[in-house]
Design a protein around this motif. Structure first.
Motif, PDB file in Angstrom:
ATOM      1  N   GLN A 148       0.820  -1.212   0.000  1.00 24.71           N
ATOM      2  CA  GLN A 148       0.000   0.000   0.000  1.00 24.71           C
ATOM      3  C   GLN A 148       0.853   1.261   0.000  1.00 24.71           C
ATOM      4  O   GLN A 148       0.637   2.159  -0.816  1.00 24.71           O
ATOM      5  CB  GLN A 148      -0.906   0.004   1.229  1.00 24.71           C
ATOM      6  CG  GLN A 148      -1.939  -1.112   1.261  1.00 24.71           C
ATOM      7  CD  GLN A 148      -2.738  -1.088   2.541  1.00 24.71           C
ATOM      8  OE1 GLN A 148      -3.310  -0.063   2.928  1.00 24.71           O
ATOM      9  NE2 GLN A 148      -2.794  -2.218   3.232  1.00 24.71           N
ATOM     10  N   THR A 149       1.829   1.329   0.913  1.00 23.09           N
ATOM     11  CA  THR A 149       2.584   2.564   1.096  1.00 23.09           C
ATOM     12  C   THR A 149       3.589   2.818  -0.027  1.00 23.09           C
ATOM     13  O   THR A 149       3.811   3.962  -0.417  1.00 23.09           O
ATOM     14  CB  THR A 149       3.329   2.548   2.439  1.00 23.09           C
ATOM     15  OG1 THR A 149       4.197   1.401   2.482  1.00 23.09           O
ATOM     16  CG2 THR A 149       2.342   2.463   3.597  1.00 23.09           C
ATOM     17  N   ARG A 150       4.195   1.750  -0.554  1.00 24.42           N
ATOM     18  CA  ARG A 150       5.235   1.915  -1.568  1.00 24.42           C
ATOM     19  C   ARG A 150       4.723   1.750  -2.986  1.00 24.42           C
ATOM     20  O   ARG A 150       5.183   2.436  -3.905  1.00 24.42           O
ATOM     21  CB  ARG A 150       6.371   0.921  -1.306  1.00 24.42           C
ATOM     22  CG  ARG A 150       7.594   1.152  -2.188  1.00 24.42           C
ATOM     23  CD  ARG A 150       8.690   0.155  -1.862  1.00 24.42           C
ATOM     24  NE  ARG A 150       9.875   0.384  -2.672  1.00 24.42           N
ATOM     25  CZ  ARG A 150      10.909  -0.456  -2.751  1.00 24.42           C
ATOM     26  NH1 ARG A 150      10.913  -1.569  -2.034  1.00 24.42           N
ATOM     27  NH2 ARG A 150      11.944  -0.184  -3.526  1.00 24.42           N
ATOM     28  N   PHE A 151       3.760   0.843  -3.177  1.00 24.85           N
ATOM     29  CA  PHE A 151       3.325   0.529  -4.537  1.00 24.85           C
ATOM     30  C   PHE A 151       1.889   0.955  -4.837  1.00 24.85           C
ATOM     31  O   PHE A 151       1.381   0.695  -5.927  1.00 24.85           O
ATOM     32  CB  PHE A 151       3.504  -0.960  -4.813  1.00 24.85           C
ATOM     33  CG  PHE A 151       4.945  -1.392  -4.782  1.00 24.85           C
ATOM     34  CD1 PHE A 151       5.810  -1.077  -5.815  1.00 24.85           C
ATOM     35  CD2 PHE A 151       5.451  -2.090  -3.685  1.00 24.85           C
ATOM     36  CE1 PHE A 151       7.141  -1.460  -5.783  1.00 24.85           C
ATOM     37  CE2 PHE A 151       6.776  -2.476  -3.640  1.00 24.85           C
ATOM     38  CZ  PHE A 151       7.630  -2.163  -4.690  1.00 24.85           C
ATOM     39  N   GLY A 152       1.242   1.594  -3.863  1.00 17.90           N
ATOM     40  CA  GLY A 152      -0.042   2.226  -4.139  1.00 17.90           C
ATOM     41  C   GLY A 152      -1.246   1.321  -4.263  1.00 17.90           C
ATOM     42  O   GLY A 152      -2.272   1.726  -4.827  1.00 17.90           O
ATOM     43  N   ALA A 153      -1.159   0.090  -3.750  1.00 25.71           N
ATOM     44  CA  ALA A 153      -2.321  -0.801  -3.809  1.00 25.71           C
ATOM     45  C   ALA A 153      -3.378  -0.362  -2.795  1.00 25.71           C
ATOM     46  O   ALA A 153      -3.071   0.272  -1.791  1.00 25.71           O
ATOM     47  CB  ALA A 153      -1.901  -2.238  -3.522  1.00 25.71           C
ATOM     48  N   LYS A 154      -4.624  -0.704  -3.069  1.00 23.65           N
ATOM     49  CA  LYS A 154      -5.683  -0.429  -2.119  1.00 23.65           C
ATOM     50  C   LYS A 154      -5.493  -1.305  -0.877  1.00 23.65           C
ATOM     51  O   LYS A 154      -4.848  -2.341  -0.917  1.00 23.65           O
ATOM     52  CB  LYS A 154      -7.054  -0.752  -2.735  1.00 23.65           C
ATOM     53  CG  LYS A 154      -7.485   0.180  -3.850  1.00 23.65           C
ATOM     54  CD  LYS A 154      -8.871  -0.229  -4.346  1.00 23.65           C
ATOM     55  CE  LYS A 154      -9.336   0.693  -5.473  1.00 23.65           C
ATOM     56  NZ  LYS A 154     -10.670   0.281  -5.983  1.00 23.65           N
ATOM     57  N   GLY A 155      -6.096  -0.871   0.230  1.00 24.64           N
ATOM     58  CA  GLY A 155      -6.109  -1.703   1.417  1.00 24.64           C
ATOM     59  C   GLY A 155      -7.175  -2.785   1.262  1.00 24.64           C
ATOM     60  O   GLY A 155      -7.713  -3.008   0.183  1.00 24.64           O
ATOM     61  N   GLY A 156      -7.490  -3.447   2.358  1.00 22.88           N
ATOM     62  CA  GLY A 156      -8.533  -4.467   2.313  1.00 22.88           C
ATOM     63  C   GLY A 156      -7.980  -5.860   2.469  1.00 22.88           C
ATOM     64  O   GLY A 156      -6.877  -6.167   2.006  1.00 22.88           O
ATOM     65  N   ASP A 157      -8.768  -6.724   3.094  1.00 20.91           N
ATOM     66  CA  ASP A 157      -8.279  -8.065   3.377  1.00 20.91           C
ATOM     67  C   ASP A 157      -8.187  -8.948   2.139  1.00 20.91           C
ATOM     68  O   ASP A 157      -7.427  -9.914   2.129  1.00 20.91           O
ATOM     69  CB  ASP A 157      -9.150  -8.735   4.442  1.00 20.91           C
ATOM     70  CG  ASP A 157     -10.638  -8.776   4.087  1.00 20.91           C
ATOM     71  OD1 ASP A 157     -10.977  -8.539   2.902  1.00 20.91           O
ATOM     72  OD2 ASP A 157     -11.451  -9.041   4.992  1.00 20.91           O
ATOM     73  N   PHE A 158      -8.925  -8.617   1.069  1.00 24.55           N
ATOM     74  CA  PHE A 158      -8.894  -9.520  -0.075  1.00 24.55           C
ATOM     75  C   PHE A 158      -7.583  -9.423  -0.864  1.00 24.55           C
ATOM     76  O   PHE A 158      -7.259 -10.325  -1.626  1.00 24.55           O
ATOM     77  CB  PHE A 158     -10.081  -9.287  -1.011  1.00 24.55           C
ATOM     78  CG  PHE A 158     -10.364 -10.472  -1.892  1.00 24.55           C
ATOM     79  CD1 PHE A 158     -10.956 -11.614  -1.369  1.00 24.55           C
ATOM     80  CD2 PHE A 158     -10.006 -10.481  -3.228  1.00 24.55           C
ATOM     81  CE1 PHE A 158     -11.197 -12.732  -2.160  1.00 24.55           C
ATOM     82  CE2 PHE A 158     -10.253 -11.585  -4.036  1.00 24.55           C
ATOM     83  CZ  PHE A 158     -10.842 -12.714  -3.499  1.00 24.55           C
ATOM     84  N   ALA A 159      -6.820  -8.353  -0.658  1.00 19.09           N
ATOM     85  CA  ALA A 159      -5.485  -8.293  -1.254  1.00 19.09           C
ATOM     86  C   ALA A 159      -4.625  -9.421  -0.685  1.00 19.09           C
ATOM     87  O   ALA A 159      -3.855 -10.072  -1.409  1.00 19.09           O
ATOM     88  CB  ALA A 159      -4.839  -6.946  -0.977  1.00 19.09           C
ATOM     89  N   ILE A 160      -4.766  -9.666   0.624  1.00 16.49           N
ATOM     90  CA  ILE A 160      -4.042 -10.774   1.253  1.00 16.49           C
ATOM     91  C   ILE A 160      -4.551 -12.104   0.699  1.00 16.49           C
ATOM     92  O   ILE A 160      -3.769 -12.998   0.370  1.00 16.49           O
ATOM     93  CB  ILE A 160      -4.213 -10.729   2.779  1.00 16.49           C
ATOM     94  CG1 ILE A 160      -3.649  -9.419   3.352  1.00 16.49           C
ATOM     95  CG2 ILE A 160      -3.537 -11.934   3.436  1.00 16.49           C
ATOM     96  CD1 ILE A 160      -3.866  -9.259   4.848  1.00 16.49           C
ATOM     97  N   ALA A 161      -5.869 -12.225   0.581  1.00 16.15           N
ATOM     98  CA  ALA A 161      -6.463 -13.464   0.069  1.00 16.15           C
ATOM     99  C   ALA A 161      -5.993 -13.752  -1.352  1.00 16.15           C
ATOM    100  O   ALA A 161      -5.693 -14.910  -1.699  1.00 16.15           O
ATOM    101  CB  ALA A 161      -7.982 -13.372   0.115  1.00 16.15           C
ATOM    102  N   TYR A 162      -5.914 -12.715  -2.187  1.00 14.88           N
ATOM    103  CA  TYR A 162      -5.454 -12.879  -3.570  1.00 14.88           C
ATOM    104  C   TYR A 162      -4.023 -13.418  -3.611  1.00 14.88           C
ATOM    105  O   TYR A 162      -3.709 -14.346  -4.381  1.00 14.88           O
ATOM    106  CB  TYR A 162      -5.549 -11.551  -4.317  1.00 14.88           C
ATOM    107  CG  TYR A 162      -4.598 -11.406  -5.474  1.00 14.88           C
ATOM    108  CD1 TYR A 162      -4.739 -12.162  -6.644  1.00 14.88           C
ATOM    109  CD2 TYR A 162      -3.526 -10.509  -5.413  1.00 14.88           C
ATOM    110  CE1 TYR A 162      -3.852 -12.031  -7.704  1.00 14.88           C
ATOM    111  CE2 TYR A 162      -2.643 -10.365  -6.460  1.00 14.88           C
ATOM    112  CZ  TYR A 162      -2.795 -11.135  -7.604  1.00 14.88           C
ATOM    113  OH  TYR A 162      -1.912 -11.000  -8.644  1.00 14.88           O
ATOM    114  N   VAL A 163      -3.143 -12.850  -2.781  1.00 12.15           N
ATOM    115  CA  VAL A 163      -1.745 -13.290  -2.784  1.00 12.15           C
ATOM    116  C   VAL A 163      -1.629 -14.726  -2.279  1.00 12.15           C
ATOM    117  O   VAL A 163      -0.869 -15.530  -2.833  1.00 12.15           O
ATOM    118  CB  VAL A 163      -0.875 -12.331  -1.944  1.00 12.15           C
ATOM    119  CG1 VAL A 163       0.545 -12.873  -1.803  1.00 12.15           C
ATOM    120  CG2 VAL A 163      -0.841 -10.946  -2.592  1.00 12.15           C
TER     121      VAL A 163
END
Length: 284
Positions: A148-163
């Motif tokens: 989020q802080t360095r690469f500008g991705a949105k927050g949210g728990d599904f970002a973790i789920a996707y990875v």
């Protein structure tokens, strides 16, 4: 993502907060042996064994592991990760069984800072990864803050789920023999061609993540797919190179562009069919 109250995987090892300290002696076994020898041989004769026992004792030294308590937030995230991992277990057991293939459940290791694996040592700078040598997914959750802080991705728990789903996608490739074939092909190819094969492998893992998401629609919130696409956008080779080195070098890509990663995730999500994920054919 909906997860509270659902099954948590038993295959997640939480090593967060663990750090290595100094050397400690593992038990008092040598002292016990010395006492036994004194009783059997007497003081003078037993002395001859002491140098050998001291060397044995030195060999029994181990690194002390120090544990920092996890916060309530850390504990909650850990429960979320275990639940998502359970979703992957249920999904791939079902999907592979439909294709007459048995699913071997992988394991996941949550760590802080650095970790030893069957594929060698790694640090949090490596980002989440899958090691085929021990069939484990390794993840330092601090990665998502940087995302989020360095690469500008949105927050949210599904970002973790996707990875998580992406890394489990590499496990699917391991089961199906895809990753082994790619590794063998790369040995006889130029660096540029080997990189293309690596890109196809990574995009297929994104596709499998999309298939997994399709199979778990009942747990998705309205913004979850956008969160996944934002994460995919952030970890595209072109996006990372642009931010870190100010220029884009396509020949060095190993994971695919942001658009490619989003495309293949969405193809998996829209089709839900593992037979539609031949990224290698489309790379030619």
């Amino acid at each position: 993502m909906k997860w509270i109250g659902n099954r948590e995987s038993d295959n997640v090892e939480d090593r967060r907060g663990m750090s290595k300290g100094g050397k400690v002696i593992a038990g008092g076994g040598a002292l016990g042996i010395i006492i036994l020898l004194l009783n059997i041989f007497g003081g003078e004769q037993a002395q001859q064994f002491i140098p050998v026992l001291e060397q044995f004792n030195q060999g029994q030294q181990t690194e002390e592991v120090q544990q920092t308590p996890l916060s309530e937030e850390d504990i909650a995230v850990g429960k979320f990760v275990k639940t998502v991992f359970a979703y992957t277990e249920d999904t791939w057991t079902k999907v592979l069984a439909e294709n007459n293939i048995e699913y071997r459940k992988p394991k996941m290791v949550l760590f802080t800072g650095e970790v030893e694996t069957a594929c060698g040592g790694a640090s949090s700078a490596s980002g989440p990864f899958y090691c085929p040598g021990d069939e484990k997914v390794y993840m330092d959750l601090a990665f998502f803050q940087e995302l989020q802080t360095r690469f500008g991705a949105k927050g949210g728990d599904f970002a973790i789920a996707y990875v998580i789903a992406h890394e489990v996608g590499h496990h699917i490739q391991n089961i199906l023999g895809t990753s082994g074939k790619v590794s063998q092909l790369q040995q006889s190819r130029s660096e540029a061609d080997a990189n293309k094969l690596s890109v196809a492998l990574e995009l297929q893992a994104d596709f499998y993540a999309g298939v997994w998401a399709k199979q778990n629609q009942q747990y998705l919130d309205v913004d979850d797919i956008d969160e996944a696409l934002s994460a995919a956008q952030a970890v595209g080779d072109d996006a990372i190179q642009s931010r870190t080195q100010g220029q884009v070098v396509p020949e060095s890509f190993t994971h695919g562009t942001s658009e490619q990663r989003k495309y293949w995730f969405m193809k998996g999500y829209t089709t839900g069919d593992i037979r539609q994920g031949d990224t290698f054919a489309e790379m030619n």
